[in-house]
Design a protein around this motif. Structure first.
Motif, mmCIF file in Angstrom:
data_model
loop_
_atom_site.group_PDB
_atom_site.id
_atom_site.type_symbol
_atom_site.label_atom_id
_atom_site.label_comp_id
_atom_site.label_asym_id
_atom_site.label_seq_id
_atom_site.Cartn_x
_atom_site.Cartn_y
_atom_site.Cartn_z
ATOM 1 N N GLU A 189 2.680 4.619 6.901
ATOM 2 C CA GLU A 189 3.967 4.387 7.565
ATOM 3 C C GLU A 189 3.788 4.166 9.058
ATOM 4 O O GLU A 189 4.446 3.319 9.661
ATOM 5 C CB GLU A 189 4.906 5.570 7.319
ATOM 6 C CG GLU A 189 5.498 5.600 5.920
ATOM 7 C CD GLU A 189 6.297 6.869 5.661
ATOM 8 O OE1 GLU A 189 6.250 7.794 6.496
ATOM 9 O OE2 GLU A 189 6.965 6.942 4.608
ATOM 10 N N LYS A 190 2.874 4.939 9.650
ATOM 11 C CA LYS A 190 2.590 4.786 11.082
ATOM 12 C C LYS A 190 1.982 3.415 11.367
ATOM 13 O O LYS A 190 2.380 2.720 12.308
ATOM 14 C CB LYS A 190 1.647 5.893 11.544
ATOM 15 C CG LYS A 190 1.402 5.897 13.044
ATOM 16 C CD LYS A 190 0.468 7.023 13.456
ATOM 17 C CE LYS A 190 0.194 6.976 14.968
ATOM 18 N NZ LYS A 190 -0.762 8.042 15.374
ATOM 19 N N LYS A 191 1.015 3.002 10.533
ATOM 20 C CA LYS A 191 0.389 1.683 10.684
ATOM 21 C C LYS A 191 1.422 0.569 10.495
ATOM 22 O O LYS A 191 1.403 -0.442 11.205
ATOM 23 C CB LYS A 191 -0.742 1.510 9.664
ATOM 24 C CG LYS A 191 -2.005 2.289 9.975
ATOM 25 C CD LYS A 191 -3.060 2.000 8.926
ATOM 26 C CE LYS A 191 -4.337 2.776 9.197
ATOM 27 N NZ LYS A 191 -5.360 2.539 8.150
ATOM 28 N N THR A 226 1.112 12.985 0.738
ATOM 29 C CA THR A 226 2.042 12.990 1.875
ATOM 30 C C THR A 226 1.387 12.495 3.158
ATOM 31 O O THR A 226 1.933 11.636 3.868
ATOM 32 C CB THR A 226 2.594 14.413 2.109
ATOM 33 O OG1 THR A 226 3.147 14.892 0.885
ATOM 34 C CG2 THR A 226 3.671 14.394 3.184
ATOM 35 N N GLU A 227 0.202 13.027 3.441
ATOM 36 C CA GLU A 227 -0.492 12.659 4.682
ATOM 37 C C GLU A 227 -0.892 11.187 4.680
ATOM 38 O O GLU A 227 -0.767 10.489 5.690
ATOM 39 C CB GLU A 227 -1.725 13.552 4.866
ATOM 40 C CG GLU A 227 -2.357 13.465 6.251
ATOM 41 C CD GLU A 227 -1.410 13.855 7.376
ATOM 42 O OE1 GLU A 227 -1.475 13.220 8.455
ATOM 43 O OE2 GLU A 227 -0.589 14.786 7.179
ATOM 44 N N GLN A 278 0.827 -1.209 0.000
ATOM 45 C CA GLN A 278 0.000 0.000 0.000
ATOM 46 C C GLN A 278 0.860 1.257 0.000
ATOM 47 O O GLN A 278 0.594 2.213 -0.733
ATOM 48 C CB GLN A 278 -0.920 0.020 1.229
ATOM 49 C CG GLN A 278 -2.074 -0.957 1.174
ATOM 50 C CD GLN A 278 -2.913 -0.924 2.441
ATOM 51 O OE1 GLN A 278 -2.943 0.076 3.152
ATOM 52 N NE2 GLN A 278 -3.593 -2.018 2.725
ATOM 53 N N LEU A 279 1.905 1.255 0.812
ATOM 54 C CA LEU A 279 2.807 2.408 0.884
ATOM 55 C C LEU A 279 3.518 2.635 -0.454
ATOM 56 O O LEU A 279 3.655 3.779 -0.915
ATOM 57 C CB LEU A 279 3.841 2.184 1.993
ATOM 58 C CG LEU A 279 4.879 3.294 2.212
ATOM 59 C CD1 LEU A 279 4.201 4.614 2.569
ATOM 60 C CD2 LEU A 279 5.868 2.906 3.304
ATOM 61 N N GLN A 280 3.942 1.551 -1.088
ATOM 62 C CA GLN A 280 4.622 1.651 -2.381
ATOM 63 C C GLN A 280 3.698 2.232 -3.448
ATOM 64 O O GLN A 280 4.099 3.115 -4.230
ATOM 65 C CB GLN A 280 5.120 0.276 -2.812
ATOM 66 C CG GLN A 280 6.059 0.304 -3.999
ATOM 67 C CD GLN A 280 6.594 -1.073 -4.346
ATOM 68 O OE1 GLN A 280 6.084 -2.088 -3.872
ATOM 69 N NE2 GLN A 280 7.621 -1.130 -5.167
ATOM 70 N N LYS A 281 2.451 1.752 -3.468
ATOM 71 C CA LYS A 281 1.472 2.262 -4.434
ATOM 72 C C LYS A 281 1.188 3.735 -4.188
ATOM 73 O O LYS A 281 1.071 4.524 -5.128
ATOM 74 C CB LYS A 281 0.177 1.451 -4.339
ATOM 75 C CG LYS A 281 0.279 0.052 -4.906
ATOM 76 C CD LYS A 281 -1.009 -0.717 -4.693
ATOM 77 C CE LYS A 281 -0.878 -2.159 -5.193
ATOM 78 N NZ LYS A 281 -2.112 -2.950 -4.920
ATOM 79 N N CYS A 282 1.068 4.104 -2.927
ATOM 80 C CA CYS A 282 0.807 5.494 -2.551
ATOM 81 C C CYS A 282 1.950 6.402 -3.027
ATOM 82 O O CYS A 282 1.723 7.488 -3.566
ATOM 83 C CB CYS A 282 0.624 5.592 -1.044
ATOM 84 S SG CYS A 282 0.139 7.233 -0.460
ATOM 85 N N GLN A 283 3.178 5.948 -2.837
ATOM 86 C CA GLN A 283 4.345 6.741 -3.267
ATOM 87 C C GLN A 283 4.408 6.872 -4.779
ATOM 88 O O GLN A 283 4.767 7.936 -5.302
ATOM 89 C CB GLN A 283 5.621 6.085 -2.728
ATOM 90 C CG GLN A 283 5.787 6.205 -1.215
ATOM 91 C CD GLN A 283 6.904 5.338 -0.663
ATOM 92 O OE1 GLN A 283 7.343 4.384 -1.315
ATOM 93 N NE2 GLN A 283 7.374 5.666 0.536
ATOM 94 N N ILE A 284 4.038 5.808 -5.490
ATOM 95 C CA ILE A 284 4.023 5.848 -6.960
ATOM 96 C C ILE A 284 2.993 6.853 -7.463
ATOM 97 O O ILE A 284 3.254 7.630 -8.398
ATOM 98 C CB ILE A 284 3.754 4.442 -7.537
ATOM 99 C CG1 ILE A 284 4.952 3.531 -7.272
ATOM 100 C CG2 ILE A 284 3.457 4.512 -9.029
ATOM 101 C CD1 ILE A 284 4.701 2.064 -7.587
#
Length: 317
Positions: free
Chosen positions: A39-41, A32-33, A16-22
């Motif tokens: 990242e917190k999760k 960003t938020e 999920q984090l990787q997709k969000c960054q892409i």
């Protein structure tokens, strides 16, 4: 990177984090938020999972295919100074047991350990880290050479057990392991032992008698593997998790029962998550242990070693 079954929640969050960054890189949308929340999760999930590992989960981590093996540790500790030595001068060179001279700083050590393979071809070449009698006899030959020249011995244990084949028994597997245990108790140089993965049965004990015995945090040390224990007690491998708990085989269990001297901390998630940090922790533990042992005379070393093993276990007269 491979994920174990209990690590799947971490895998999902990382994806999920990787997709969000892409999305953030390929569009004008401010993510960003959202990335911070993921990242917190992710940090919380890692903390919850890795701080509450069961005995069986630690067994799984000790077998992780990305985990550094003996040669990885030796190369990181010694760099180009490592000189591998071969053969037992009797039968052949056992590829599952490796050994040789190397330096940490200015101090020379005789390194000995089991080596596993990282793919099908090398696993067969290394016999899955399971040594034959000639492997233990090679280890003993190297220990005796180290003793002759006053060089401390470092053993790195990572084996599912000694090789149980018919030819190994014909060449004296039990005698070779028993001989090593006897000779290690009276070796006149310091012996530092580190369990870096699996420490199973006599296969581990054959190079496991030490003045200082240490375990990496996510390793195990036991007379039998959880699967084999389960198959004996329950006639099935399905109860391996219960067997792992009952065997008390984790580093914490071993330290609590005073069967090992120290637990070496691993990076969060296991040794493979940050190899350099793991190598440095092992290096520091070896150097510190040698500093504590180097000024003892051979007689004091042997007495201290024997006293240590005499005090193990609970019994009544």
């Amino acid at each position: 990177m491979e994920y174990l079954e209990f690590e799947l929640p971490i895998k999902e969050l990382e994806e999920q984090l990787q997709k969000c960054q892409i999305i953030g890189e390929e569009s004008d949308v401010d993510v960003t938020e959202t990335c911070k929340q993921i990242e917190k999760k992710l940090a919380e999930a890692k903390k919850d999972i890795y701080k509450n590992l069961t005995a069986w989960q630690r067994v799984q981590l000790s077998r992780h295919p990305d985990r550094p093996y003996t040669l990885d540790h030796i190369k990181a500790l010694c760099g180009d100074s490592f000189l591998e030595l071969h053969g037992d001068r009797n039968v052949k060179d056992d590829k599952a047991m490796i050994g040789g001279l190397g330096k940490i700083g200015d101090q020379s050590y005789m390194f000995i350990g089991q080596q596993k393979g990282f793919n099908t071809k090398t696993r067969q070449y290394r016999n899955f880290g399971m040594s034959n009698p000639e492997g233990y006899r090679k280890a003993l030959r190297l220990m005796k050479s180290a003793e002759k020249f006053g060089i401390p011995v470092v053993t790195l244990i990572d084996t599912p057990g000694a090789y149980p084949g018919l030819e190994a028994e014909e060449r004296g597997q039990g005698e070779a392991i028993a001989r090593n245990i006897l000779e290690m108790t009276r070796l006149k140089v310091p012996i530092i032992t580190v369990i870096i993965g699996e420490g199973a049965s006599g296969g581990a004990l054959g190079i496991g008698v030490g003045d200082k015995v240490m375990m990496l945090e996510n390793t195990w040390y036991s007379v039998i593997s959880p699967e084999s224990c389960s198959s004996i007690l329950w006639r099935s491998w399905e109860y391996k998790e219960q067997a792992a708990e009952a065997l008390k085989l984790t580093a914490k269990d071993m330290k609590r029962m005073k069967l090992v001297d120290q637990i070496i901390k691993e990076p969060l998630g296991g040794a493979h998550k940050d190899r350099e940090k793991t190598f440095m922790a092992v290096r520091d533990a070896i150097v510190k242990s040698y500093e504590e042992l180097k000024n003892l005379s051979p007689k004091e070393l042997m007495k201290q070693r024997m006293d240590k093993y005499d005090e193990m276990g609970v019994y009544k007269d």
